[in-house]
Design a protein around this motif. Structure first.
Motif, PDB file in Angstrom:
ATOM      1  N   THR A  39       0.826  -1.206   0.000  1.00 16.70           N
ATOM      2  CA  THR A  39       0.000   0.000   0.000  1.00 16.70           C
ATOM      3  C   THR A  39       0.863   1.259   0.000  1.00 16.70           C
ATOM      4  O   THR A  39       0.510   2.248  -0.647  1.00 16.70           O
ATOM      5  CB  THR A  39      -0.964   0.026   1.202  1.00 16.70           C
ATOM      6  OG1 THR A  39      -0.216  -0.037   2.411  1.00 16.70           O
ATOM      7  CG2 THR A  39      -1.951  -1.111   1.142  1.00 16.70           C
ATOM      8  N   VAL A  82      -6.152  13.292  -1.724  1.00 17.47           N
ATOM      9  CA  VAL A  82      -6.905  12.084  -1.351  1.00 17.47           C
ATOM     10  C   VAL A  82      -5.972  10.886  -1.235  1.00 17.47           C
ATOM     11  O   VAL A  82      -6.100  10.073  -0.309  1.00 17.47           O
ATOM     12  CB  VAL A  82      -8.041  11.827  -2.369  1.00 17.47           C
ATOM     13  CG1 VAL A  82      -8.697  10.483  -2.133  1.00 17.47           C
ATOM     14  CG2 VAL A  82      -9.070  12.937  -2.325  1.00 17.47           C
ATOM     15  N   ILE A  85      -4.051  11.183   2.021  1.00 15.96           N
ATOM     16  CA  ILE A  85      -4.924  10.940   3.172  1.00 15.96           C
ATOM     17  C   ILE A  85      -5.213   9.454   3.340  1.00 15.96           C
ATOM     18  O   ILE A  85      -5.183   8.925   4.448  1.00 15.96           O
ATOM     19  CB  ILE A  85      -6.235  11.742   3.024  1.00 15.96           C
ATOM     20  CG1 ILE A  85      -5.961  13.224   3.238  1.00 15.96           C
ATOM     21  CG2 ILE A  85      -7.298  11.249   3.984  1.00 15.96           C
ATOM     22  CD1 ILE A  85      -7.122  14.115   2.886  1.00 15.96           C
ATOM     23  N   SER A  86      -5.463   8.763   2.239  1.00 15.66           N
ATOM     24  CA  SER A  86      -5.841   7.356   2.377  1.00 15.66           C
ATOM     25  C   SER A  86      -4.643   6.411   2.474  1.00 15.66           C
ATOM     26  O   SER A  86      -4.666   5.477   3.275  1.00 15.66           O
ATOM     27  CB  SER A  86      -6.743   6.950   1.212  1.00 15.66           C
ATOM     28  OG  SER A  86      -6.060   7.105  -0.005  1.00 15.66           O
ATOM     29  N   TYR A  87      -3.589   6.645   1.701  1.00 20.40           N
ATOM     30  CA  TYR A  87      -2.469   5.700   1.681  1.00 20.40           C
ATOM     31  C   TYR A  87      -1.425   5.957   2.769  1.00 20.40           C
ATOM     32  O   TYR A  87      -0.770   5.022   3.210  1.00 20.40           O
ATOM     33  CB  TYR A  87      -1.779   5.703   0.315  1.00 20.40           C
ATOM     34  CG  TYR A  87      -2.544   4.947  -0.734  1.00 20.40           C
ATOM     35  CD1 TYR A  87      -2.447   3.574  -0.830  1.00 20.40           C
ATOM     36  CD2 TYR A  87      -3.373   5.609  -1.620  1.00 20.40           C
ATOM     37  CE1 TYR A  87      -3.145   2.864  -1.786  1.00 20.40           C
ATOM     38  CE2 TYR A  87      -4.080   4.917  -2.579  1.00 20.40           C
ATOM     39  CZ  TYR A  87      -3.963   3.544  -2.655  1.00 20.40           C
ATOM     40  OH  TYR A  87      -4.670   2.853  -3.600  1.00 20.40           O
ATOM     41  N   HIS A  90      -3.847   7.083   6.485  1.00 22.54           N
ATOM     42  CA  HIS A  90      -4.789   6.010   6.825  1.00 22.54           C
ATOM     43  C   HIS A  90      -6.068   6.544   7.455  1.00 22.54           C
ATOM     44  O   HIS A  90      -6.583   5.955   8.406  1.00 22.54           O
ATOM     45  CB  HIS A  90      -4.142   4.971   7.743  1.00 22.54           C
ATOM     46  CG  HIS A  90      -2.843   4.459   7.248  1.00 22.54           C
ATOM     47  ND1 HIS A  90      -2.731   3.685   6.121  1.00 22.54           N
ATOM     48  CD2 HIS A  90      -1.581   4.649   7.696  1.00 22.54           C
ATOM     49  CE1 HIS A  90      -1.467   3.400   5.917  1.00 22.54           C
ATOM     50  NE2 HIS A  90      -0.740   3.977   6.846  1.00 22.54           N
ATOM     51  N   ASP A  92      -9.722   6.713   7.348  1.00 25.37           N
ATOM     52  CA  ASP A  92     -10.893   6.103   6.749  1.00 25.37           C
ATOM     53  C   ASP A  92     -11.927   5.876   7.842  1.00 25.37           C
ATOM     54  O   ASP A  92     -11.728   6.235   8.992  1.00 25.37           O
ATOM     55  CB  ASP A  92     -10.543   4.806   6.020  1.00 25.37           C
ATOM     56  CG  ASP A  92      -9.847   3.799   6.917  1.00 25.37           C
ATOM     57  OD1 ASP A  92      -9.809   4.007   8.135  1.00 25.37           O
ATOM     58  OD2 ASP A  92      -9.350   2.792   6.389  1.00 25.37           O
ATOM     59  N   THR A  93     -13.054   5.306   7.462  1.00 25.59           N
ATOM     60  CA  THR A  93     -14.130   5.116   8.439  1.00 25.59           C
ATOM     61  C   THR A  93     -13.830   3.995   9.426  1.00 25.59           C
ATOM     62  O   THR A  93     -14.494   3.895  10.453  1.00 25.59           O
ATOM     63  CB  THR A  93     -15.439   4.802   7.709  1.00 25.59           C
ATOM     64  OG1 THR A  93     -15.248   3.654   6.871  1.00 25.59           O
ATOM     65  CG2 THR A  93     -15.877   5.976   6.858  1.00 25.59           C
ATOM     66  N   LEU A 101     -11.376  10.482  10.901  1.00 26.75           N
ATOM     67  CA  LEU A 101     -11.914  11.040   9.662  1.00 26.75           C
ATOM     68  C   LEU A 101     -12.877  12.187   9.959  1.00 26.75           C
ATOM     69  O   LEU A 101     -12.842  13.226   9.287  1.00 26.75           O
ATOM     70  CB  LEU A 101     -12.615   9.954   8.851  1.00 26.75           C
ATOM     71  CG  LEU A 101     -13.166  10.385   7.500  1.00 26.75           C
ATOM     72  CD1 LEU A 101     -12.040  10.842   6.596  1.00 26.75           C
ATOM     73  CD2 LEU A 101     -13.944   9.259   6.858  1.00 26.75           C
TER      74      LEU A 101
END
Length: 140
Positions: A39, A82, A85-87, A90, A92-93, A101
């Motif tokens: 990831t 984005v 933020i996601s990779y 981390h 996320d919900t 988040l």
């Protein structure tokens, strides 16, 4: 007492289970892993591609319109935010029950209100200022 490698370590030592105060050392609200090498590499490669595209557009003067070039650069910047933020962060919900988040979204909303309000005020101050008065000629 001699050391026996097959015995379990005393309470409070080692990496698993609660310490001597009853706290689990690895339990800080996370319910998922922090990412794998795959990831992180995916995020890194996406970041590189999203950086090279705008650089290529500007340096190669690929598009004849500056407006389209600016719009594509802005879109790459938003997608890169984005990706980070996601990779990498981390957010996320699933992490921390979604609270990280939610707090990030709240921060973005507050920053947006402050920036938008500041730009709005500066624009209206510039528009609504008194017109420049003409000075009579000197020595008249």
């Amino acid at each position: 007492m001699p050391y026996n490698p097959s015995s379990t370590p005393p309470q409070g030592y080692g990496q698993q289970g609660p310490d001597r105060h009853g706290h689990d050392l690895h339990s800080h609200g996370d319910t998922h892993g922090h990412g794998s090498r795959r990831t992180y590499m995916t995020g890194f490669l996406l970041s590189v591609v999203l950086t090279v595209i705008p650089f290529w557009l500007v340096m190669g003067e690929v598009l004849p319109s500056r407006t389209w070039t600016a719009l594509i650069i802005f879109a790459c910047a938003v997608v890169q935010i984005v990706v980070h933020i996601s990779y990498f962060l981390h957010l996320d919900t699933k992490s921390e029950g979604g609270w990280t988040l939610i707090s990030f979204v709240f921060t973005v909303v507050i920053v947006g209100i402050v920036l938008g309000g500041s730009i709005w005020i500066m624009y209206h101050l510039n528009t609504n200022m008194m017109p420049a008065m003409t000075m009579p000629p000197a020595g008249g």
